[in-house]
Design an enzyme around this catalytic site. Structure first.
Site, mmCIF file in Angstrom:
data_model
loop_
_atom_site.group_PDB
_atom_site.id
_atom_site.type_symbol
_atom_site.label_atom_id
_atom_site.label_comp_id
_atom_site.label_asym_id
_atom_site.label_seq_id
_atom_site.Cartn_x
_atom_site.Cartn_y
_atom_site.Cartn_z
ATOM 1 N N GLU A 195 35.012 39.167 35.237
ATOM 2 C CA GLU A 195 34.073 38.232 34.588
ATOM 3 C C GLU A 195 34.638 37.729 33.246
ATOM 4 O O GLU A 195 33.943 37.695 32.238
ATOM 5 C CB GLU A 195 32.695 38.874 34.435
ATOM 6 C CG GLU A 195 32.160 39.332 35.800
ATOM 7 C CD GLU A 195 30.693 39.131 35.980
ATOM 8 O OE1 GLU A 195 30.120 38.256 35.333
ATOM 9 O OE2 GLU A 195 30.117 39.861 36.801
HETATM 10 C C1 LIG Z 1 36.776 45.982 40.363
HETATM 11 C C2 LIG Z 1 36.814 44.495 40.341
HETATM 12 C C3 LIG Z 1 35.731 43.784 40.872
HETATM 13 C C4 LIG Z 1 35.757 42.385 40.907
HETATM 14 N N1 LIG Z 1 34.695 41.700 41.466
HETATM 15 C C5 LIG Z 1 34.764 40.350 41.604
HETATM 16 C C6 LIG Z 1 33.737 39.626 42.300
HETATM 17 O O1 LIG Z 1 32.739 40.213 42.755
HETATM 18 N N2 LIG Z 1 33.888 38.294 42.465
HETATM 19 C C7 LIG Z 1 34.965 37.611 42.000
HETATM 20 O O2 LIG Z 1 35.028 36.395 42.201
HETATM 21 N N3 LIG Z 1 35.955 38.264 41.318
HETATM 22 C C8 LIG Z 1 35.884 39.614 41.121
HETATM 23 N N4 LIG Z 1 36.894 40.290 40.466
HETATM 24 C C9 LIG Z 1 38.070 39.542 40.024
HETATM 25 C C10 LIG Z 1 38.142 39.310 38.529
HETATM 26 O O3 LIG Z 1 37.122 38.438 38.112
HETATM 27 C C11 LIG Z 1 39.548 38.789 38.202
HETATM 28 O O4 LIG Z 1 40.421 39.862 38.422
HETATM 29 C C12 LIG Z 1 39.665 38.285 36.777
HETATM 30 O O5 LIG Z 1 39.015 37.039 36.637
HETATM 31 C C13 LIG Z 1 41.117 38.107 36.312
HETATM 32 O O6 LIG Z 1 41.860 37.411 37.241
HETATM 33 P P1 LIG Z 1 43.291 37.982 37.746
HETATM 34 O O7 LIG Z 1 43.083 39.383 38.159
HETATM 35 O O8 LIG Z 1 43.803 37.027 38.756
HETATM 36 O O9 LIG Z 1 44.199 37.988 36.476
HETATM 37 P P2 LIG Z 1 45.042 36.735 35.883
HETATM 38 O O10 LIG Z 1 44.138 35.583 35.681
HETATM 39 O O11 LIG Z 1 46.239 36.548 36.721
HETATM 40 O O12 LIG Z 1 45.477 37.330 34.483
HETATM 41 C C14 LIG Z 1 46.546 38.254 34.319
HETATM 42 C C15 LIG Z 1 46.700 38.564 32.836
HETATM 43 O O13 LIG Z 1 47.056 37.366 32.118
HETATM 44 C C16 LIG Z 1 46.097 37.123 31.105
HETATM 45 N N5 LIG Z 1 45.877 35.684 30.973
HETATM 46 C C17 LIG Z 1 45.561 34.804 31.955
HETATM 47 N N6 LIG Z 1 45.412 33.566 31.437
HETATM 48 C C18 LIG Z 1 45.609 33.677 30.103
HETATM 49 C C19 LIG Z 1 45.588 32.773 29.005
HETATM 50 N N7 LIG Z 1 45.270 31.485 29.172
HETATM 51 N N8 LIG Z 1 45.871 33.254 27.774
HETATM 52 C C20 LIG Z 1 46.141 34.552 27.584
HETATM 53 N N9 LIG Z 1 46.177 35.471 28.570
HETATM 54 C C21 LIG Z 1 45.920 35.042 29.807
HETATM 55 C C22 LIG Z 1 44.835 37.827 31.550
HETATM 56 O O14 LIG Z 1 43.962 38.090 30.474
HETATM 57 C C23 LIG Z 1 45.400 39.071 32.182
HETATM 58 O O15 LIG Z 1 45.690 40.016 31.208
HETATM 59 C C24 LIG Z 1 36.867 41.697 40.369
HETATM 60 C C25 LIG Z 1 37.927 42.417 39.799
HETATM 61 C C26 LIG Z 1 37.901 43.782 39.774
HETATM 62 C C27 LIG Z 1 39.038 44.532 39.158
#
Ligand SMILES: Cc1cc2nc3c(=O)[nH]c(=O)nc-3n(C[C@H](O)[C@H](O)[C@H](O)COP(=O)(O)OP(=O)(O)OC[C@H]3O[C@@H](n4cnc5c(N)ncnc54)[C@H](O)[C@@H]3O)c2cc1C
Length: 402
Positions: A363
């Protein structure tokens, strides 16, 4: 300003606290170890009216205010993050979004059974190549007769294998970028829908997380939520509610860390005195206690704004960022206070630490909220009222409250 809880709020808080003590805490170690999602907990919460606590009674909910939802989430997460996460996606991300954006027919068909807890709702935004960067999603919805054909997949979806209804987002027009995303309500039983669990998670092991896949899945037009191209706005407004519940839940983690740390600080002795007498241990305890107050105040302020019917993306983001970081720090310090024993599952603090990481990621990651707060401060970003707002509380549809 009145920070006192109403009698009704206190009664709900105490009921959930009691529920957690009896129905979650005695079993959670085993569920967590076995990666077991105990569905009956949600059924019992439904019987208590807690799966739609802030949904109007007119739509099958308990009709209570948004801060009562916060109290439910805080108390649930004192038990385990898995059950608060379930309420976050079911109520915060799905049901409240239907309440805000749904047509009367959609509310009757999907919101009412969800608010009663007869059906479970989930939220599918994240994709393998699109987390923080939502607009890089690949899922498409192509017009087909009186509906749309969906193809693509969503990953890291809480309740993926158990939810009945999913709020999902797909491109109806990729050339329009954010303005080409559309929201849909999808049912698990429809042809072309499948799901699979994610194994090997660090935390929230008692929760269900997985992937959902759409293969030529046909969605009738009446299951489009909002207009074509409104999906991004709808997803962000859903997150305003989801993040609120995540922030509230983080207070529960801090509370649990504090309770465990206070108990251990009185029990454990080193150098001839309780470790609670050592100033450096006191520093960790003091920080937990302070952060609990700070986080709660930020959550309650956001809840108050929701009760007024005001948009509060900024306040919710701030509460989510501060509370989740504080919960992660509290869990790390709780392990520290327990010394080597904190490093084993003899005590619950290692579970708190593993669980506290996901809320710093989902989130909106810590980094995304940091950027948002800077942008608000710099006036690069400001919140304007949406064309459909979350209803203020008391709910007009419920009429006069007794
Ligand atoms: C247990 C769990 C439950 C979840 N449940 C749901 C759900 O019900 N529905 C759903 O849709 N999603 C869900 N998620 C997904 C979650 O919302 C995403 O994992 C989250 O939005 C981050 O996306 P990503 O993992 O692809 O990381 P990325 O977006 O790839 O980010 C990787 C890293 O880069 C950093 N980063 C990215 N962009 C920037 C920027 N512009 N500037 C600086 N740093 C940056 C991030 O902060 C992070 O540290 C869940 C995740 C987990 C772990």
């Amino acid at each position: 300003m009145d920070f006192s809880l109403t009698e009704e709020q206190i009664a709900v808080r105490d009921m959930v606290r009691d529920f957690v003590d009896k129905e979650i805490l005695p079993y959670i170690k085993e569920w967590d170890e076995n990666h077991h999602f105990e569905r009956s907990v949600l059924d019992k919460l439904a019987k208590l009216g807690l799966m739609g606590v802030c949904i109007p009674q007119a739509y099958g909910g308990a009709g209570m205010d948004y801060n009562t939802l916060a109290l439910v989430c805080e108390e649930l997460e004192r038990g385990d993050t898995a059950f608060r996460t379930a309420v976050s996606v079911h109520t915060g991300l799905n049901s409240m979004t239907l309440l805000q954006w749904g047509t009367e027919e959609q509310k009757q068909k999907y919101l009412v059974p969800q608010a009663k807890g007869e059906k479970l709702g989930a939220f599918g935004l994240t994709e393998p190549g699109a987390g923080s960067d939502v607009a890089s999603m690949q899922t498409t919805a192509v017009r087909d007769g009186k509906g749309y054909r969906l193809n693509g997949s969503k990953i890291w979806i809480s309740l993926a294998d158990v939810a009945d209804h999913f709020l999902v987002f797909a491109y109806t027009d990729k050339s329009k970028k954010h303005h080409g995303i559309t929201a849909f309500i999808v049912e698990r039983t429809w042809e072309g829908f499948s799901s699979r669990p994610i194994k090997g998670k660090l935390g929230i092991r008692a929760g269900n997380t997985g992937e959902i896949i759409f293969e030529d899945l046909w969605v009738p037009e009446e299951n489009r939520l909002g207009e074509e191209g409104e999906g991004f706005k709808i997803a962000m407004s859903a997150l305003d509610n989801g993040r609120f519940t995540v922030a509230a839940g983080a207070c529960g983690t801090i509370q649990a860390c504090l309770e465990a740390s206070l108990k251990y600080s009185h029990e454990r002795e080193t150098f001839g005195k309780e470790i609670g007498r050592h100033q450096l241990v006191q520093q960790m305890i003091a920080k937990m206690a302070a952060n609990l107050e700070i986080s709660r105040l930020l959550v309650w302020k956001a809840g108050w704004l929701k009760n007024q019917g005001q948009r509060c993306t900024r306040e919710v983001s701030l509460a989510k960022w501060v509370a989740c970081d504080a919960a992660w720090e509290a869990a790390s310090d709780a392990v520290q206070i327990h010394g080597a024993y904190g490093y084993s599952n003899e005590y619950p603090v290692e579970r708190y630490l593993r669980n506290a990481k996901a809320p710093v990621i989902y989130e909106g990651t810590r980094e995304i909220h940091t950027i948002m707060q800077a942008e608000y401060a710099l006036r690069y970003r400001e919140d304007k009222p949406l064309n459909k707002m979350l209803p203020s509380w008391p709910f007009e549809v419920d009429g006069e409250r007794e």
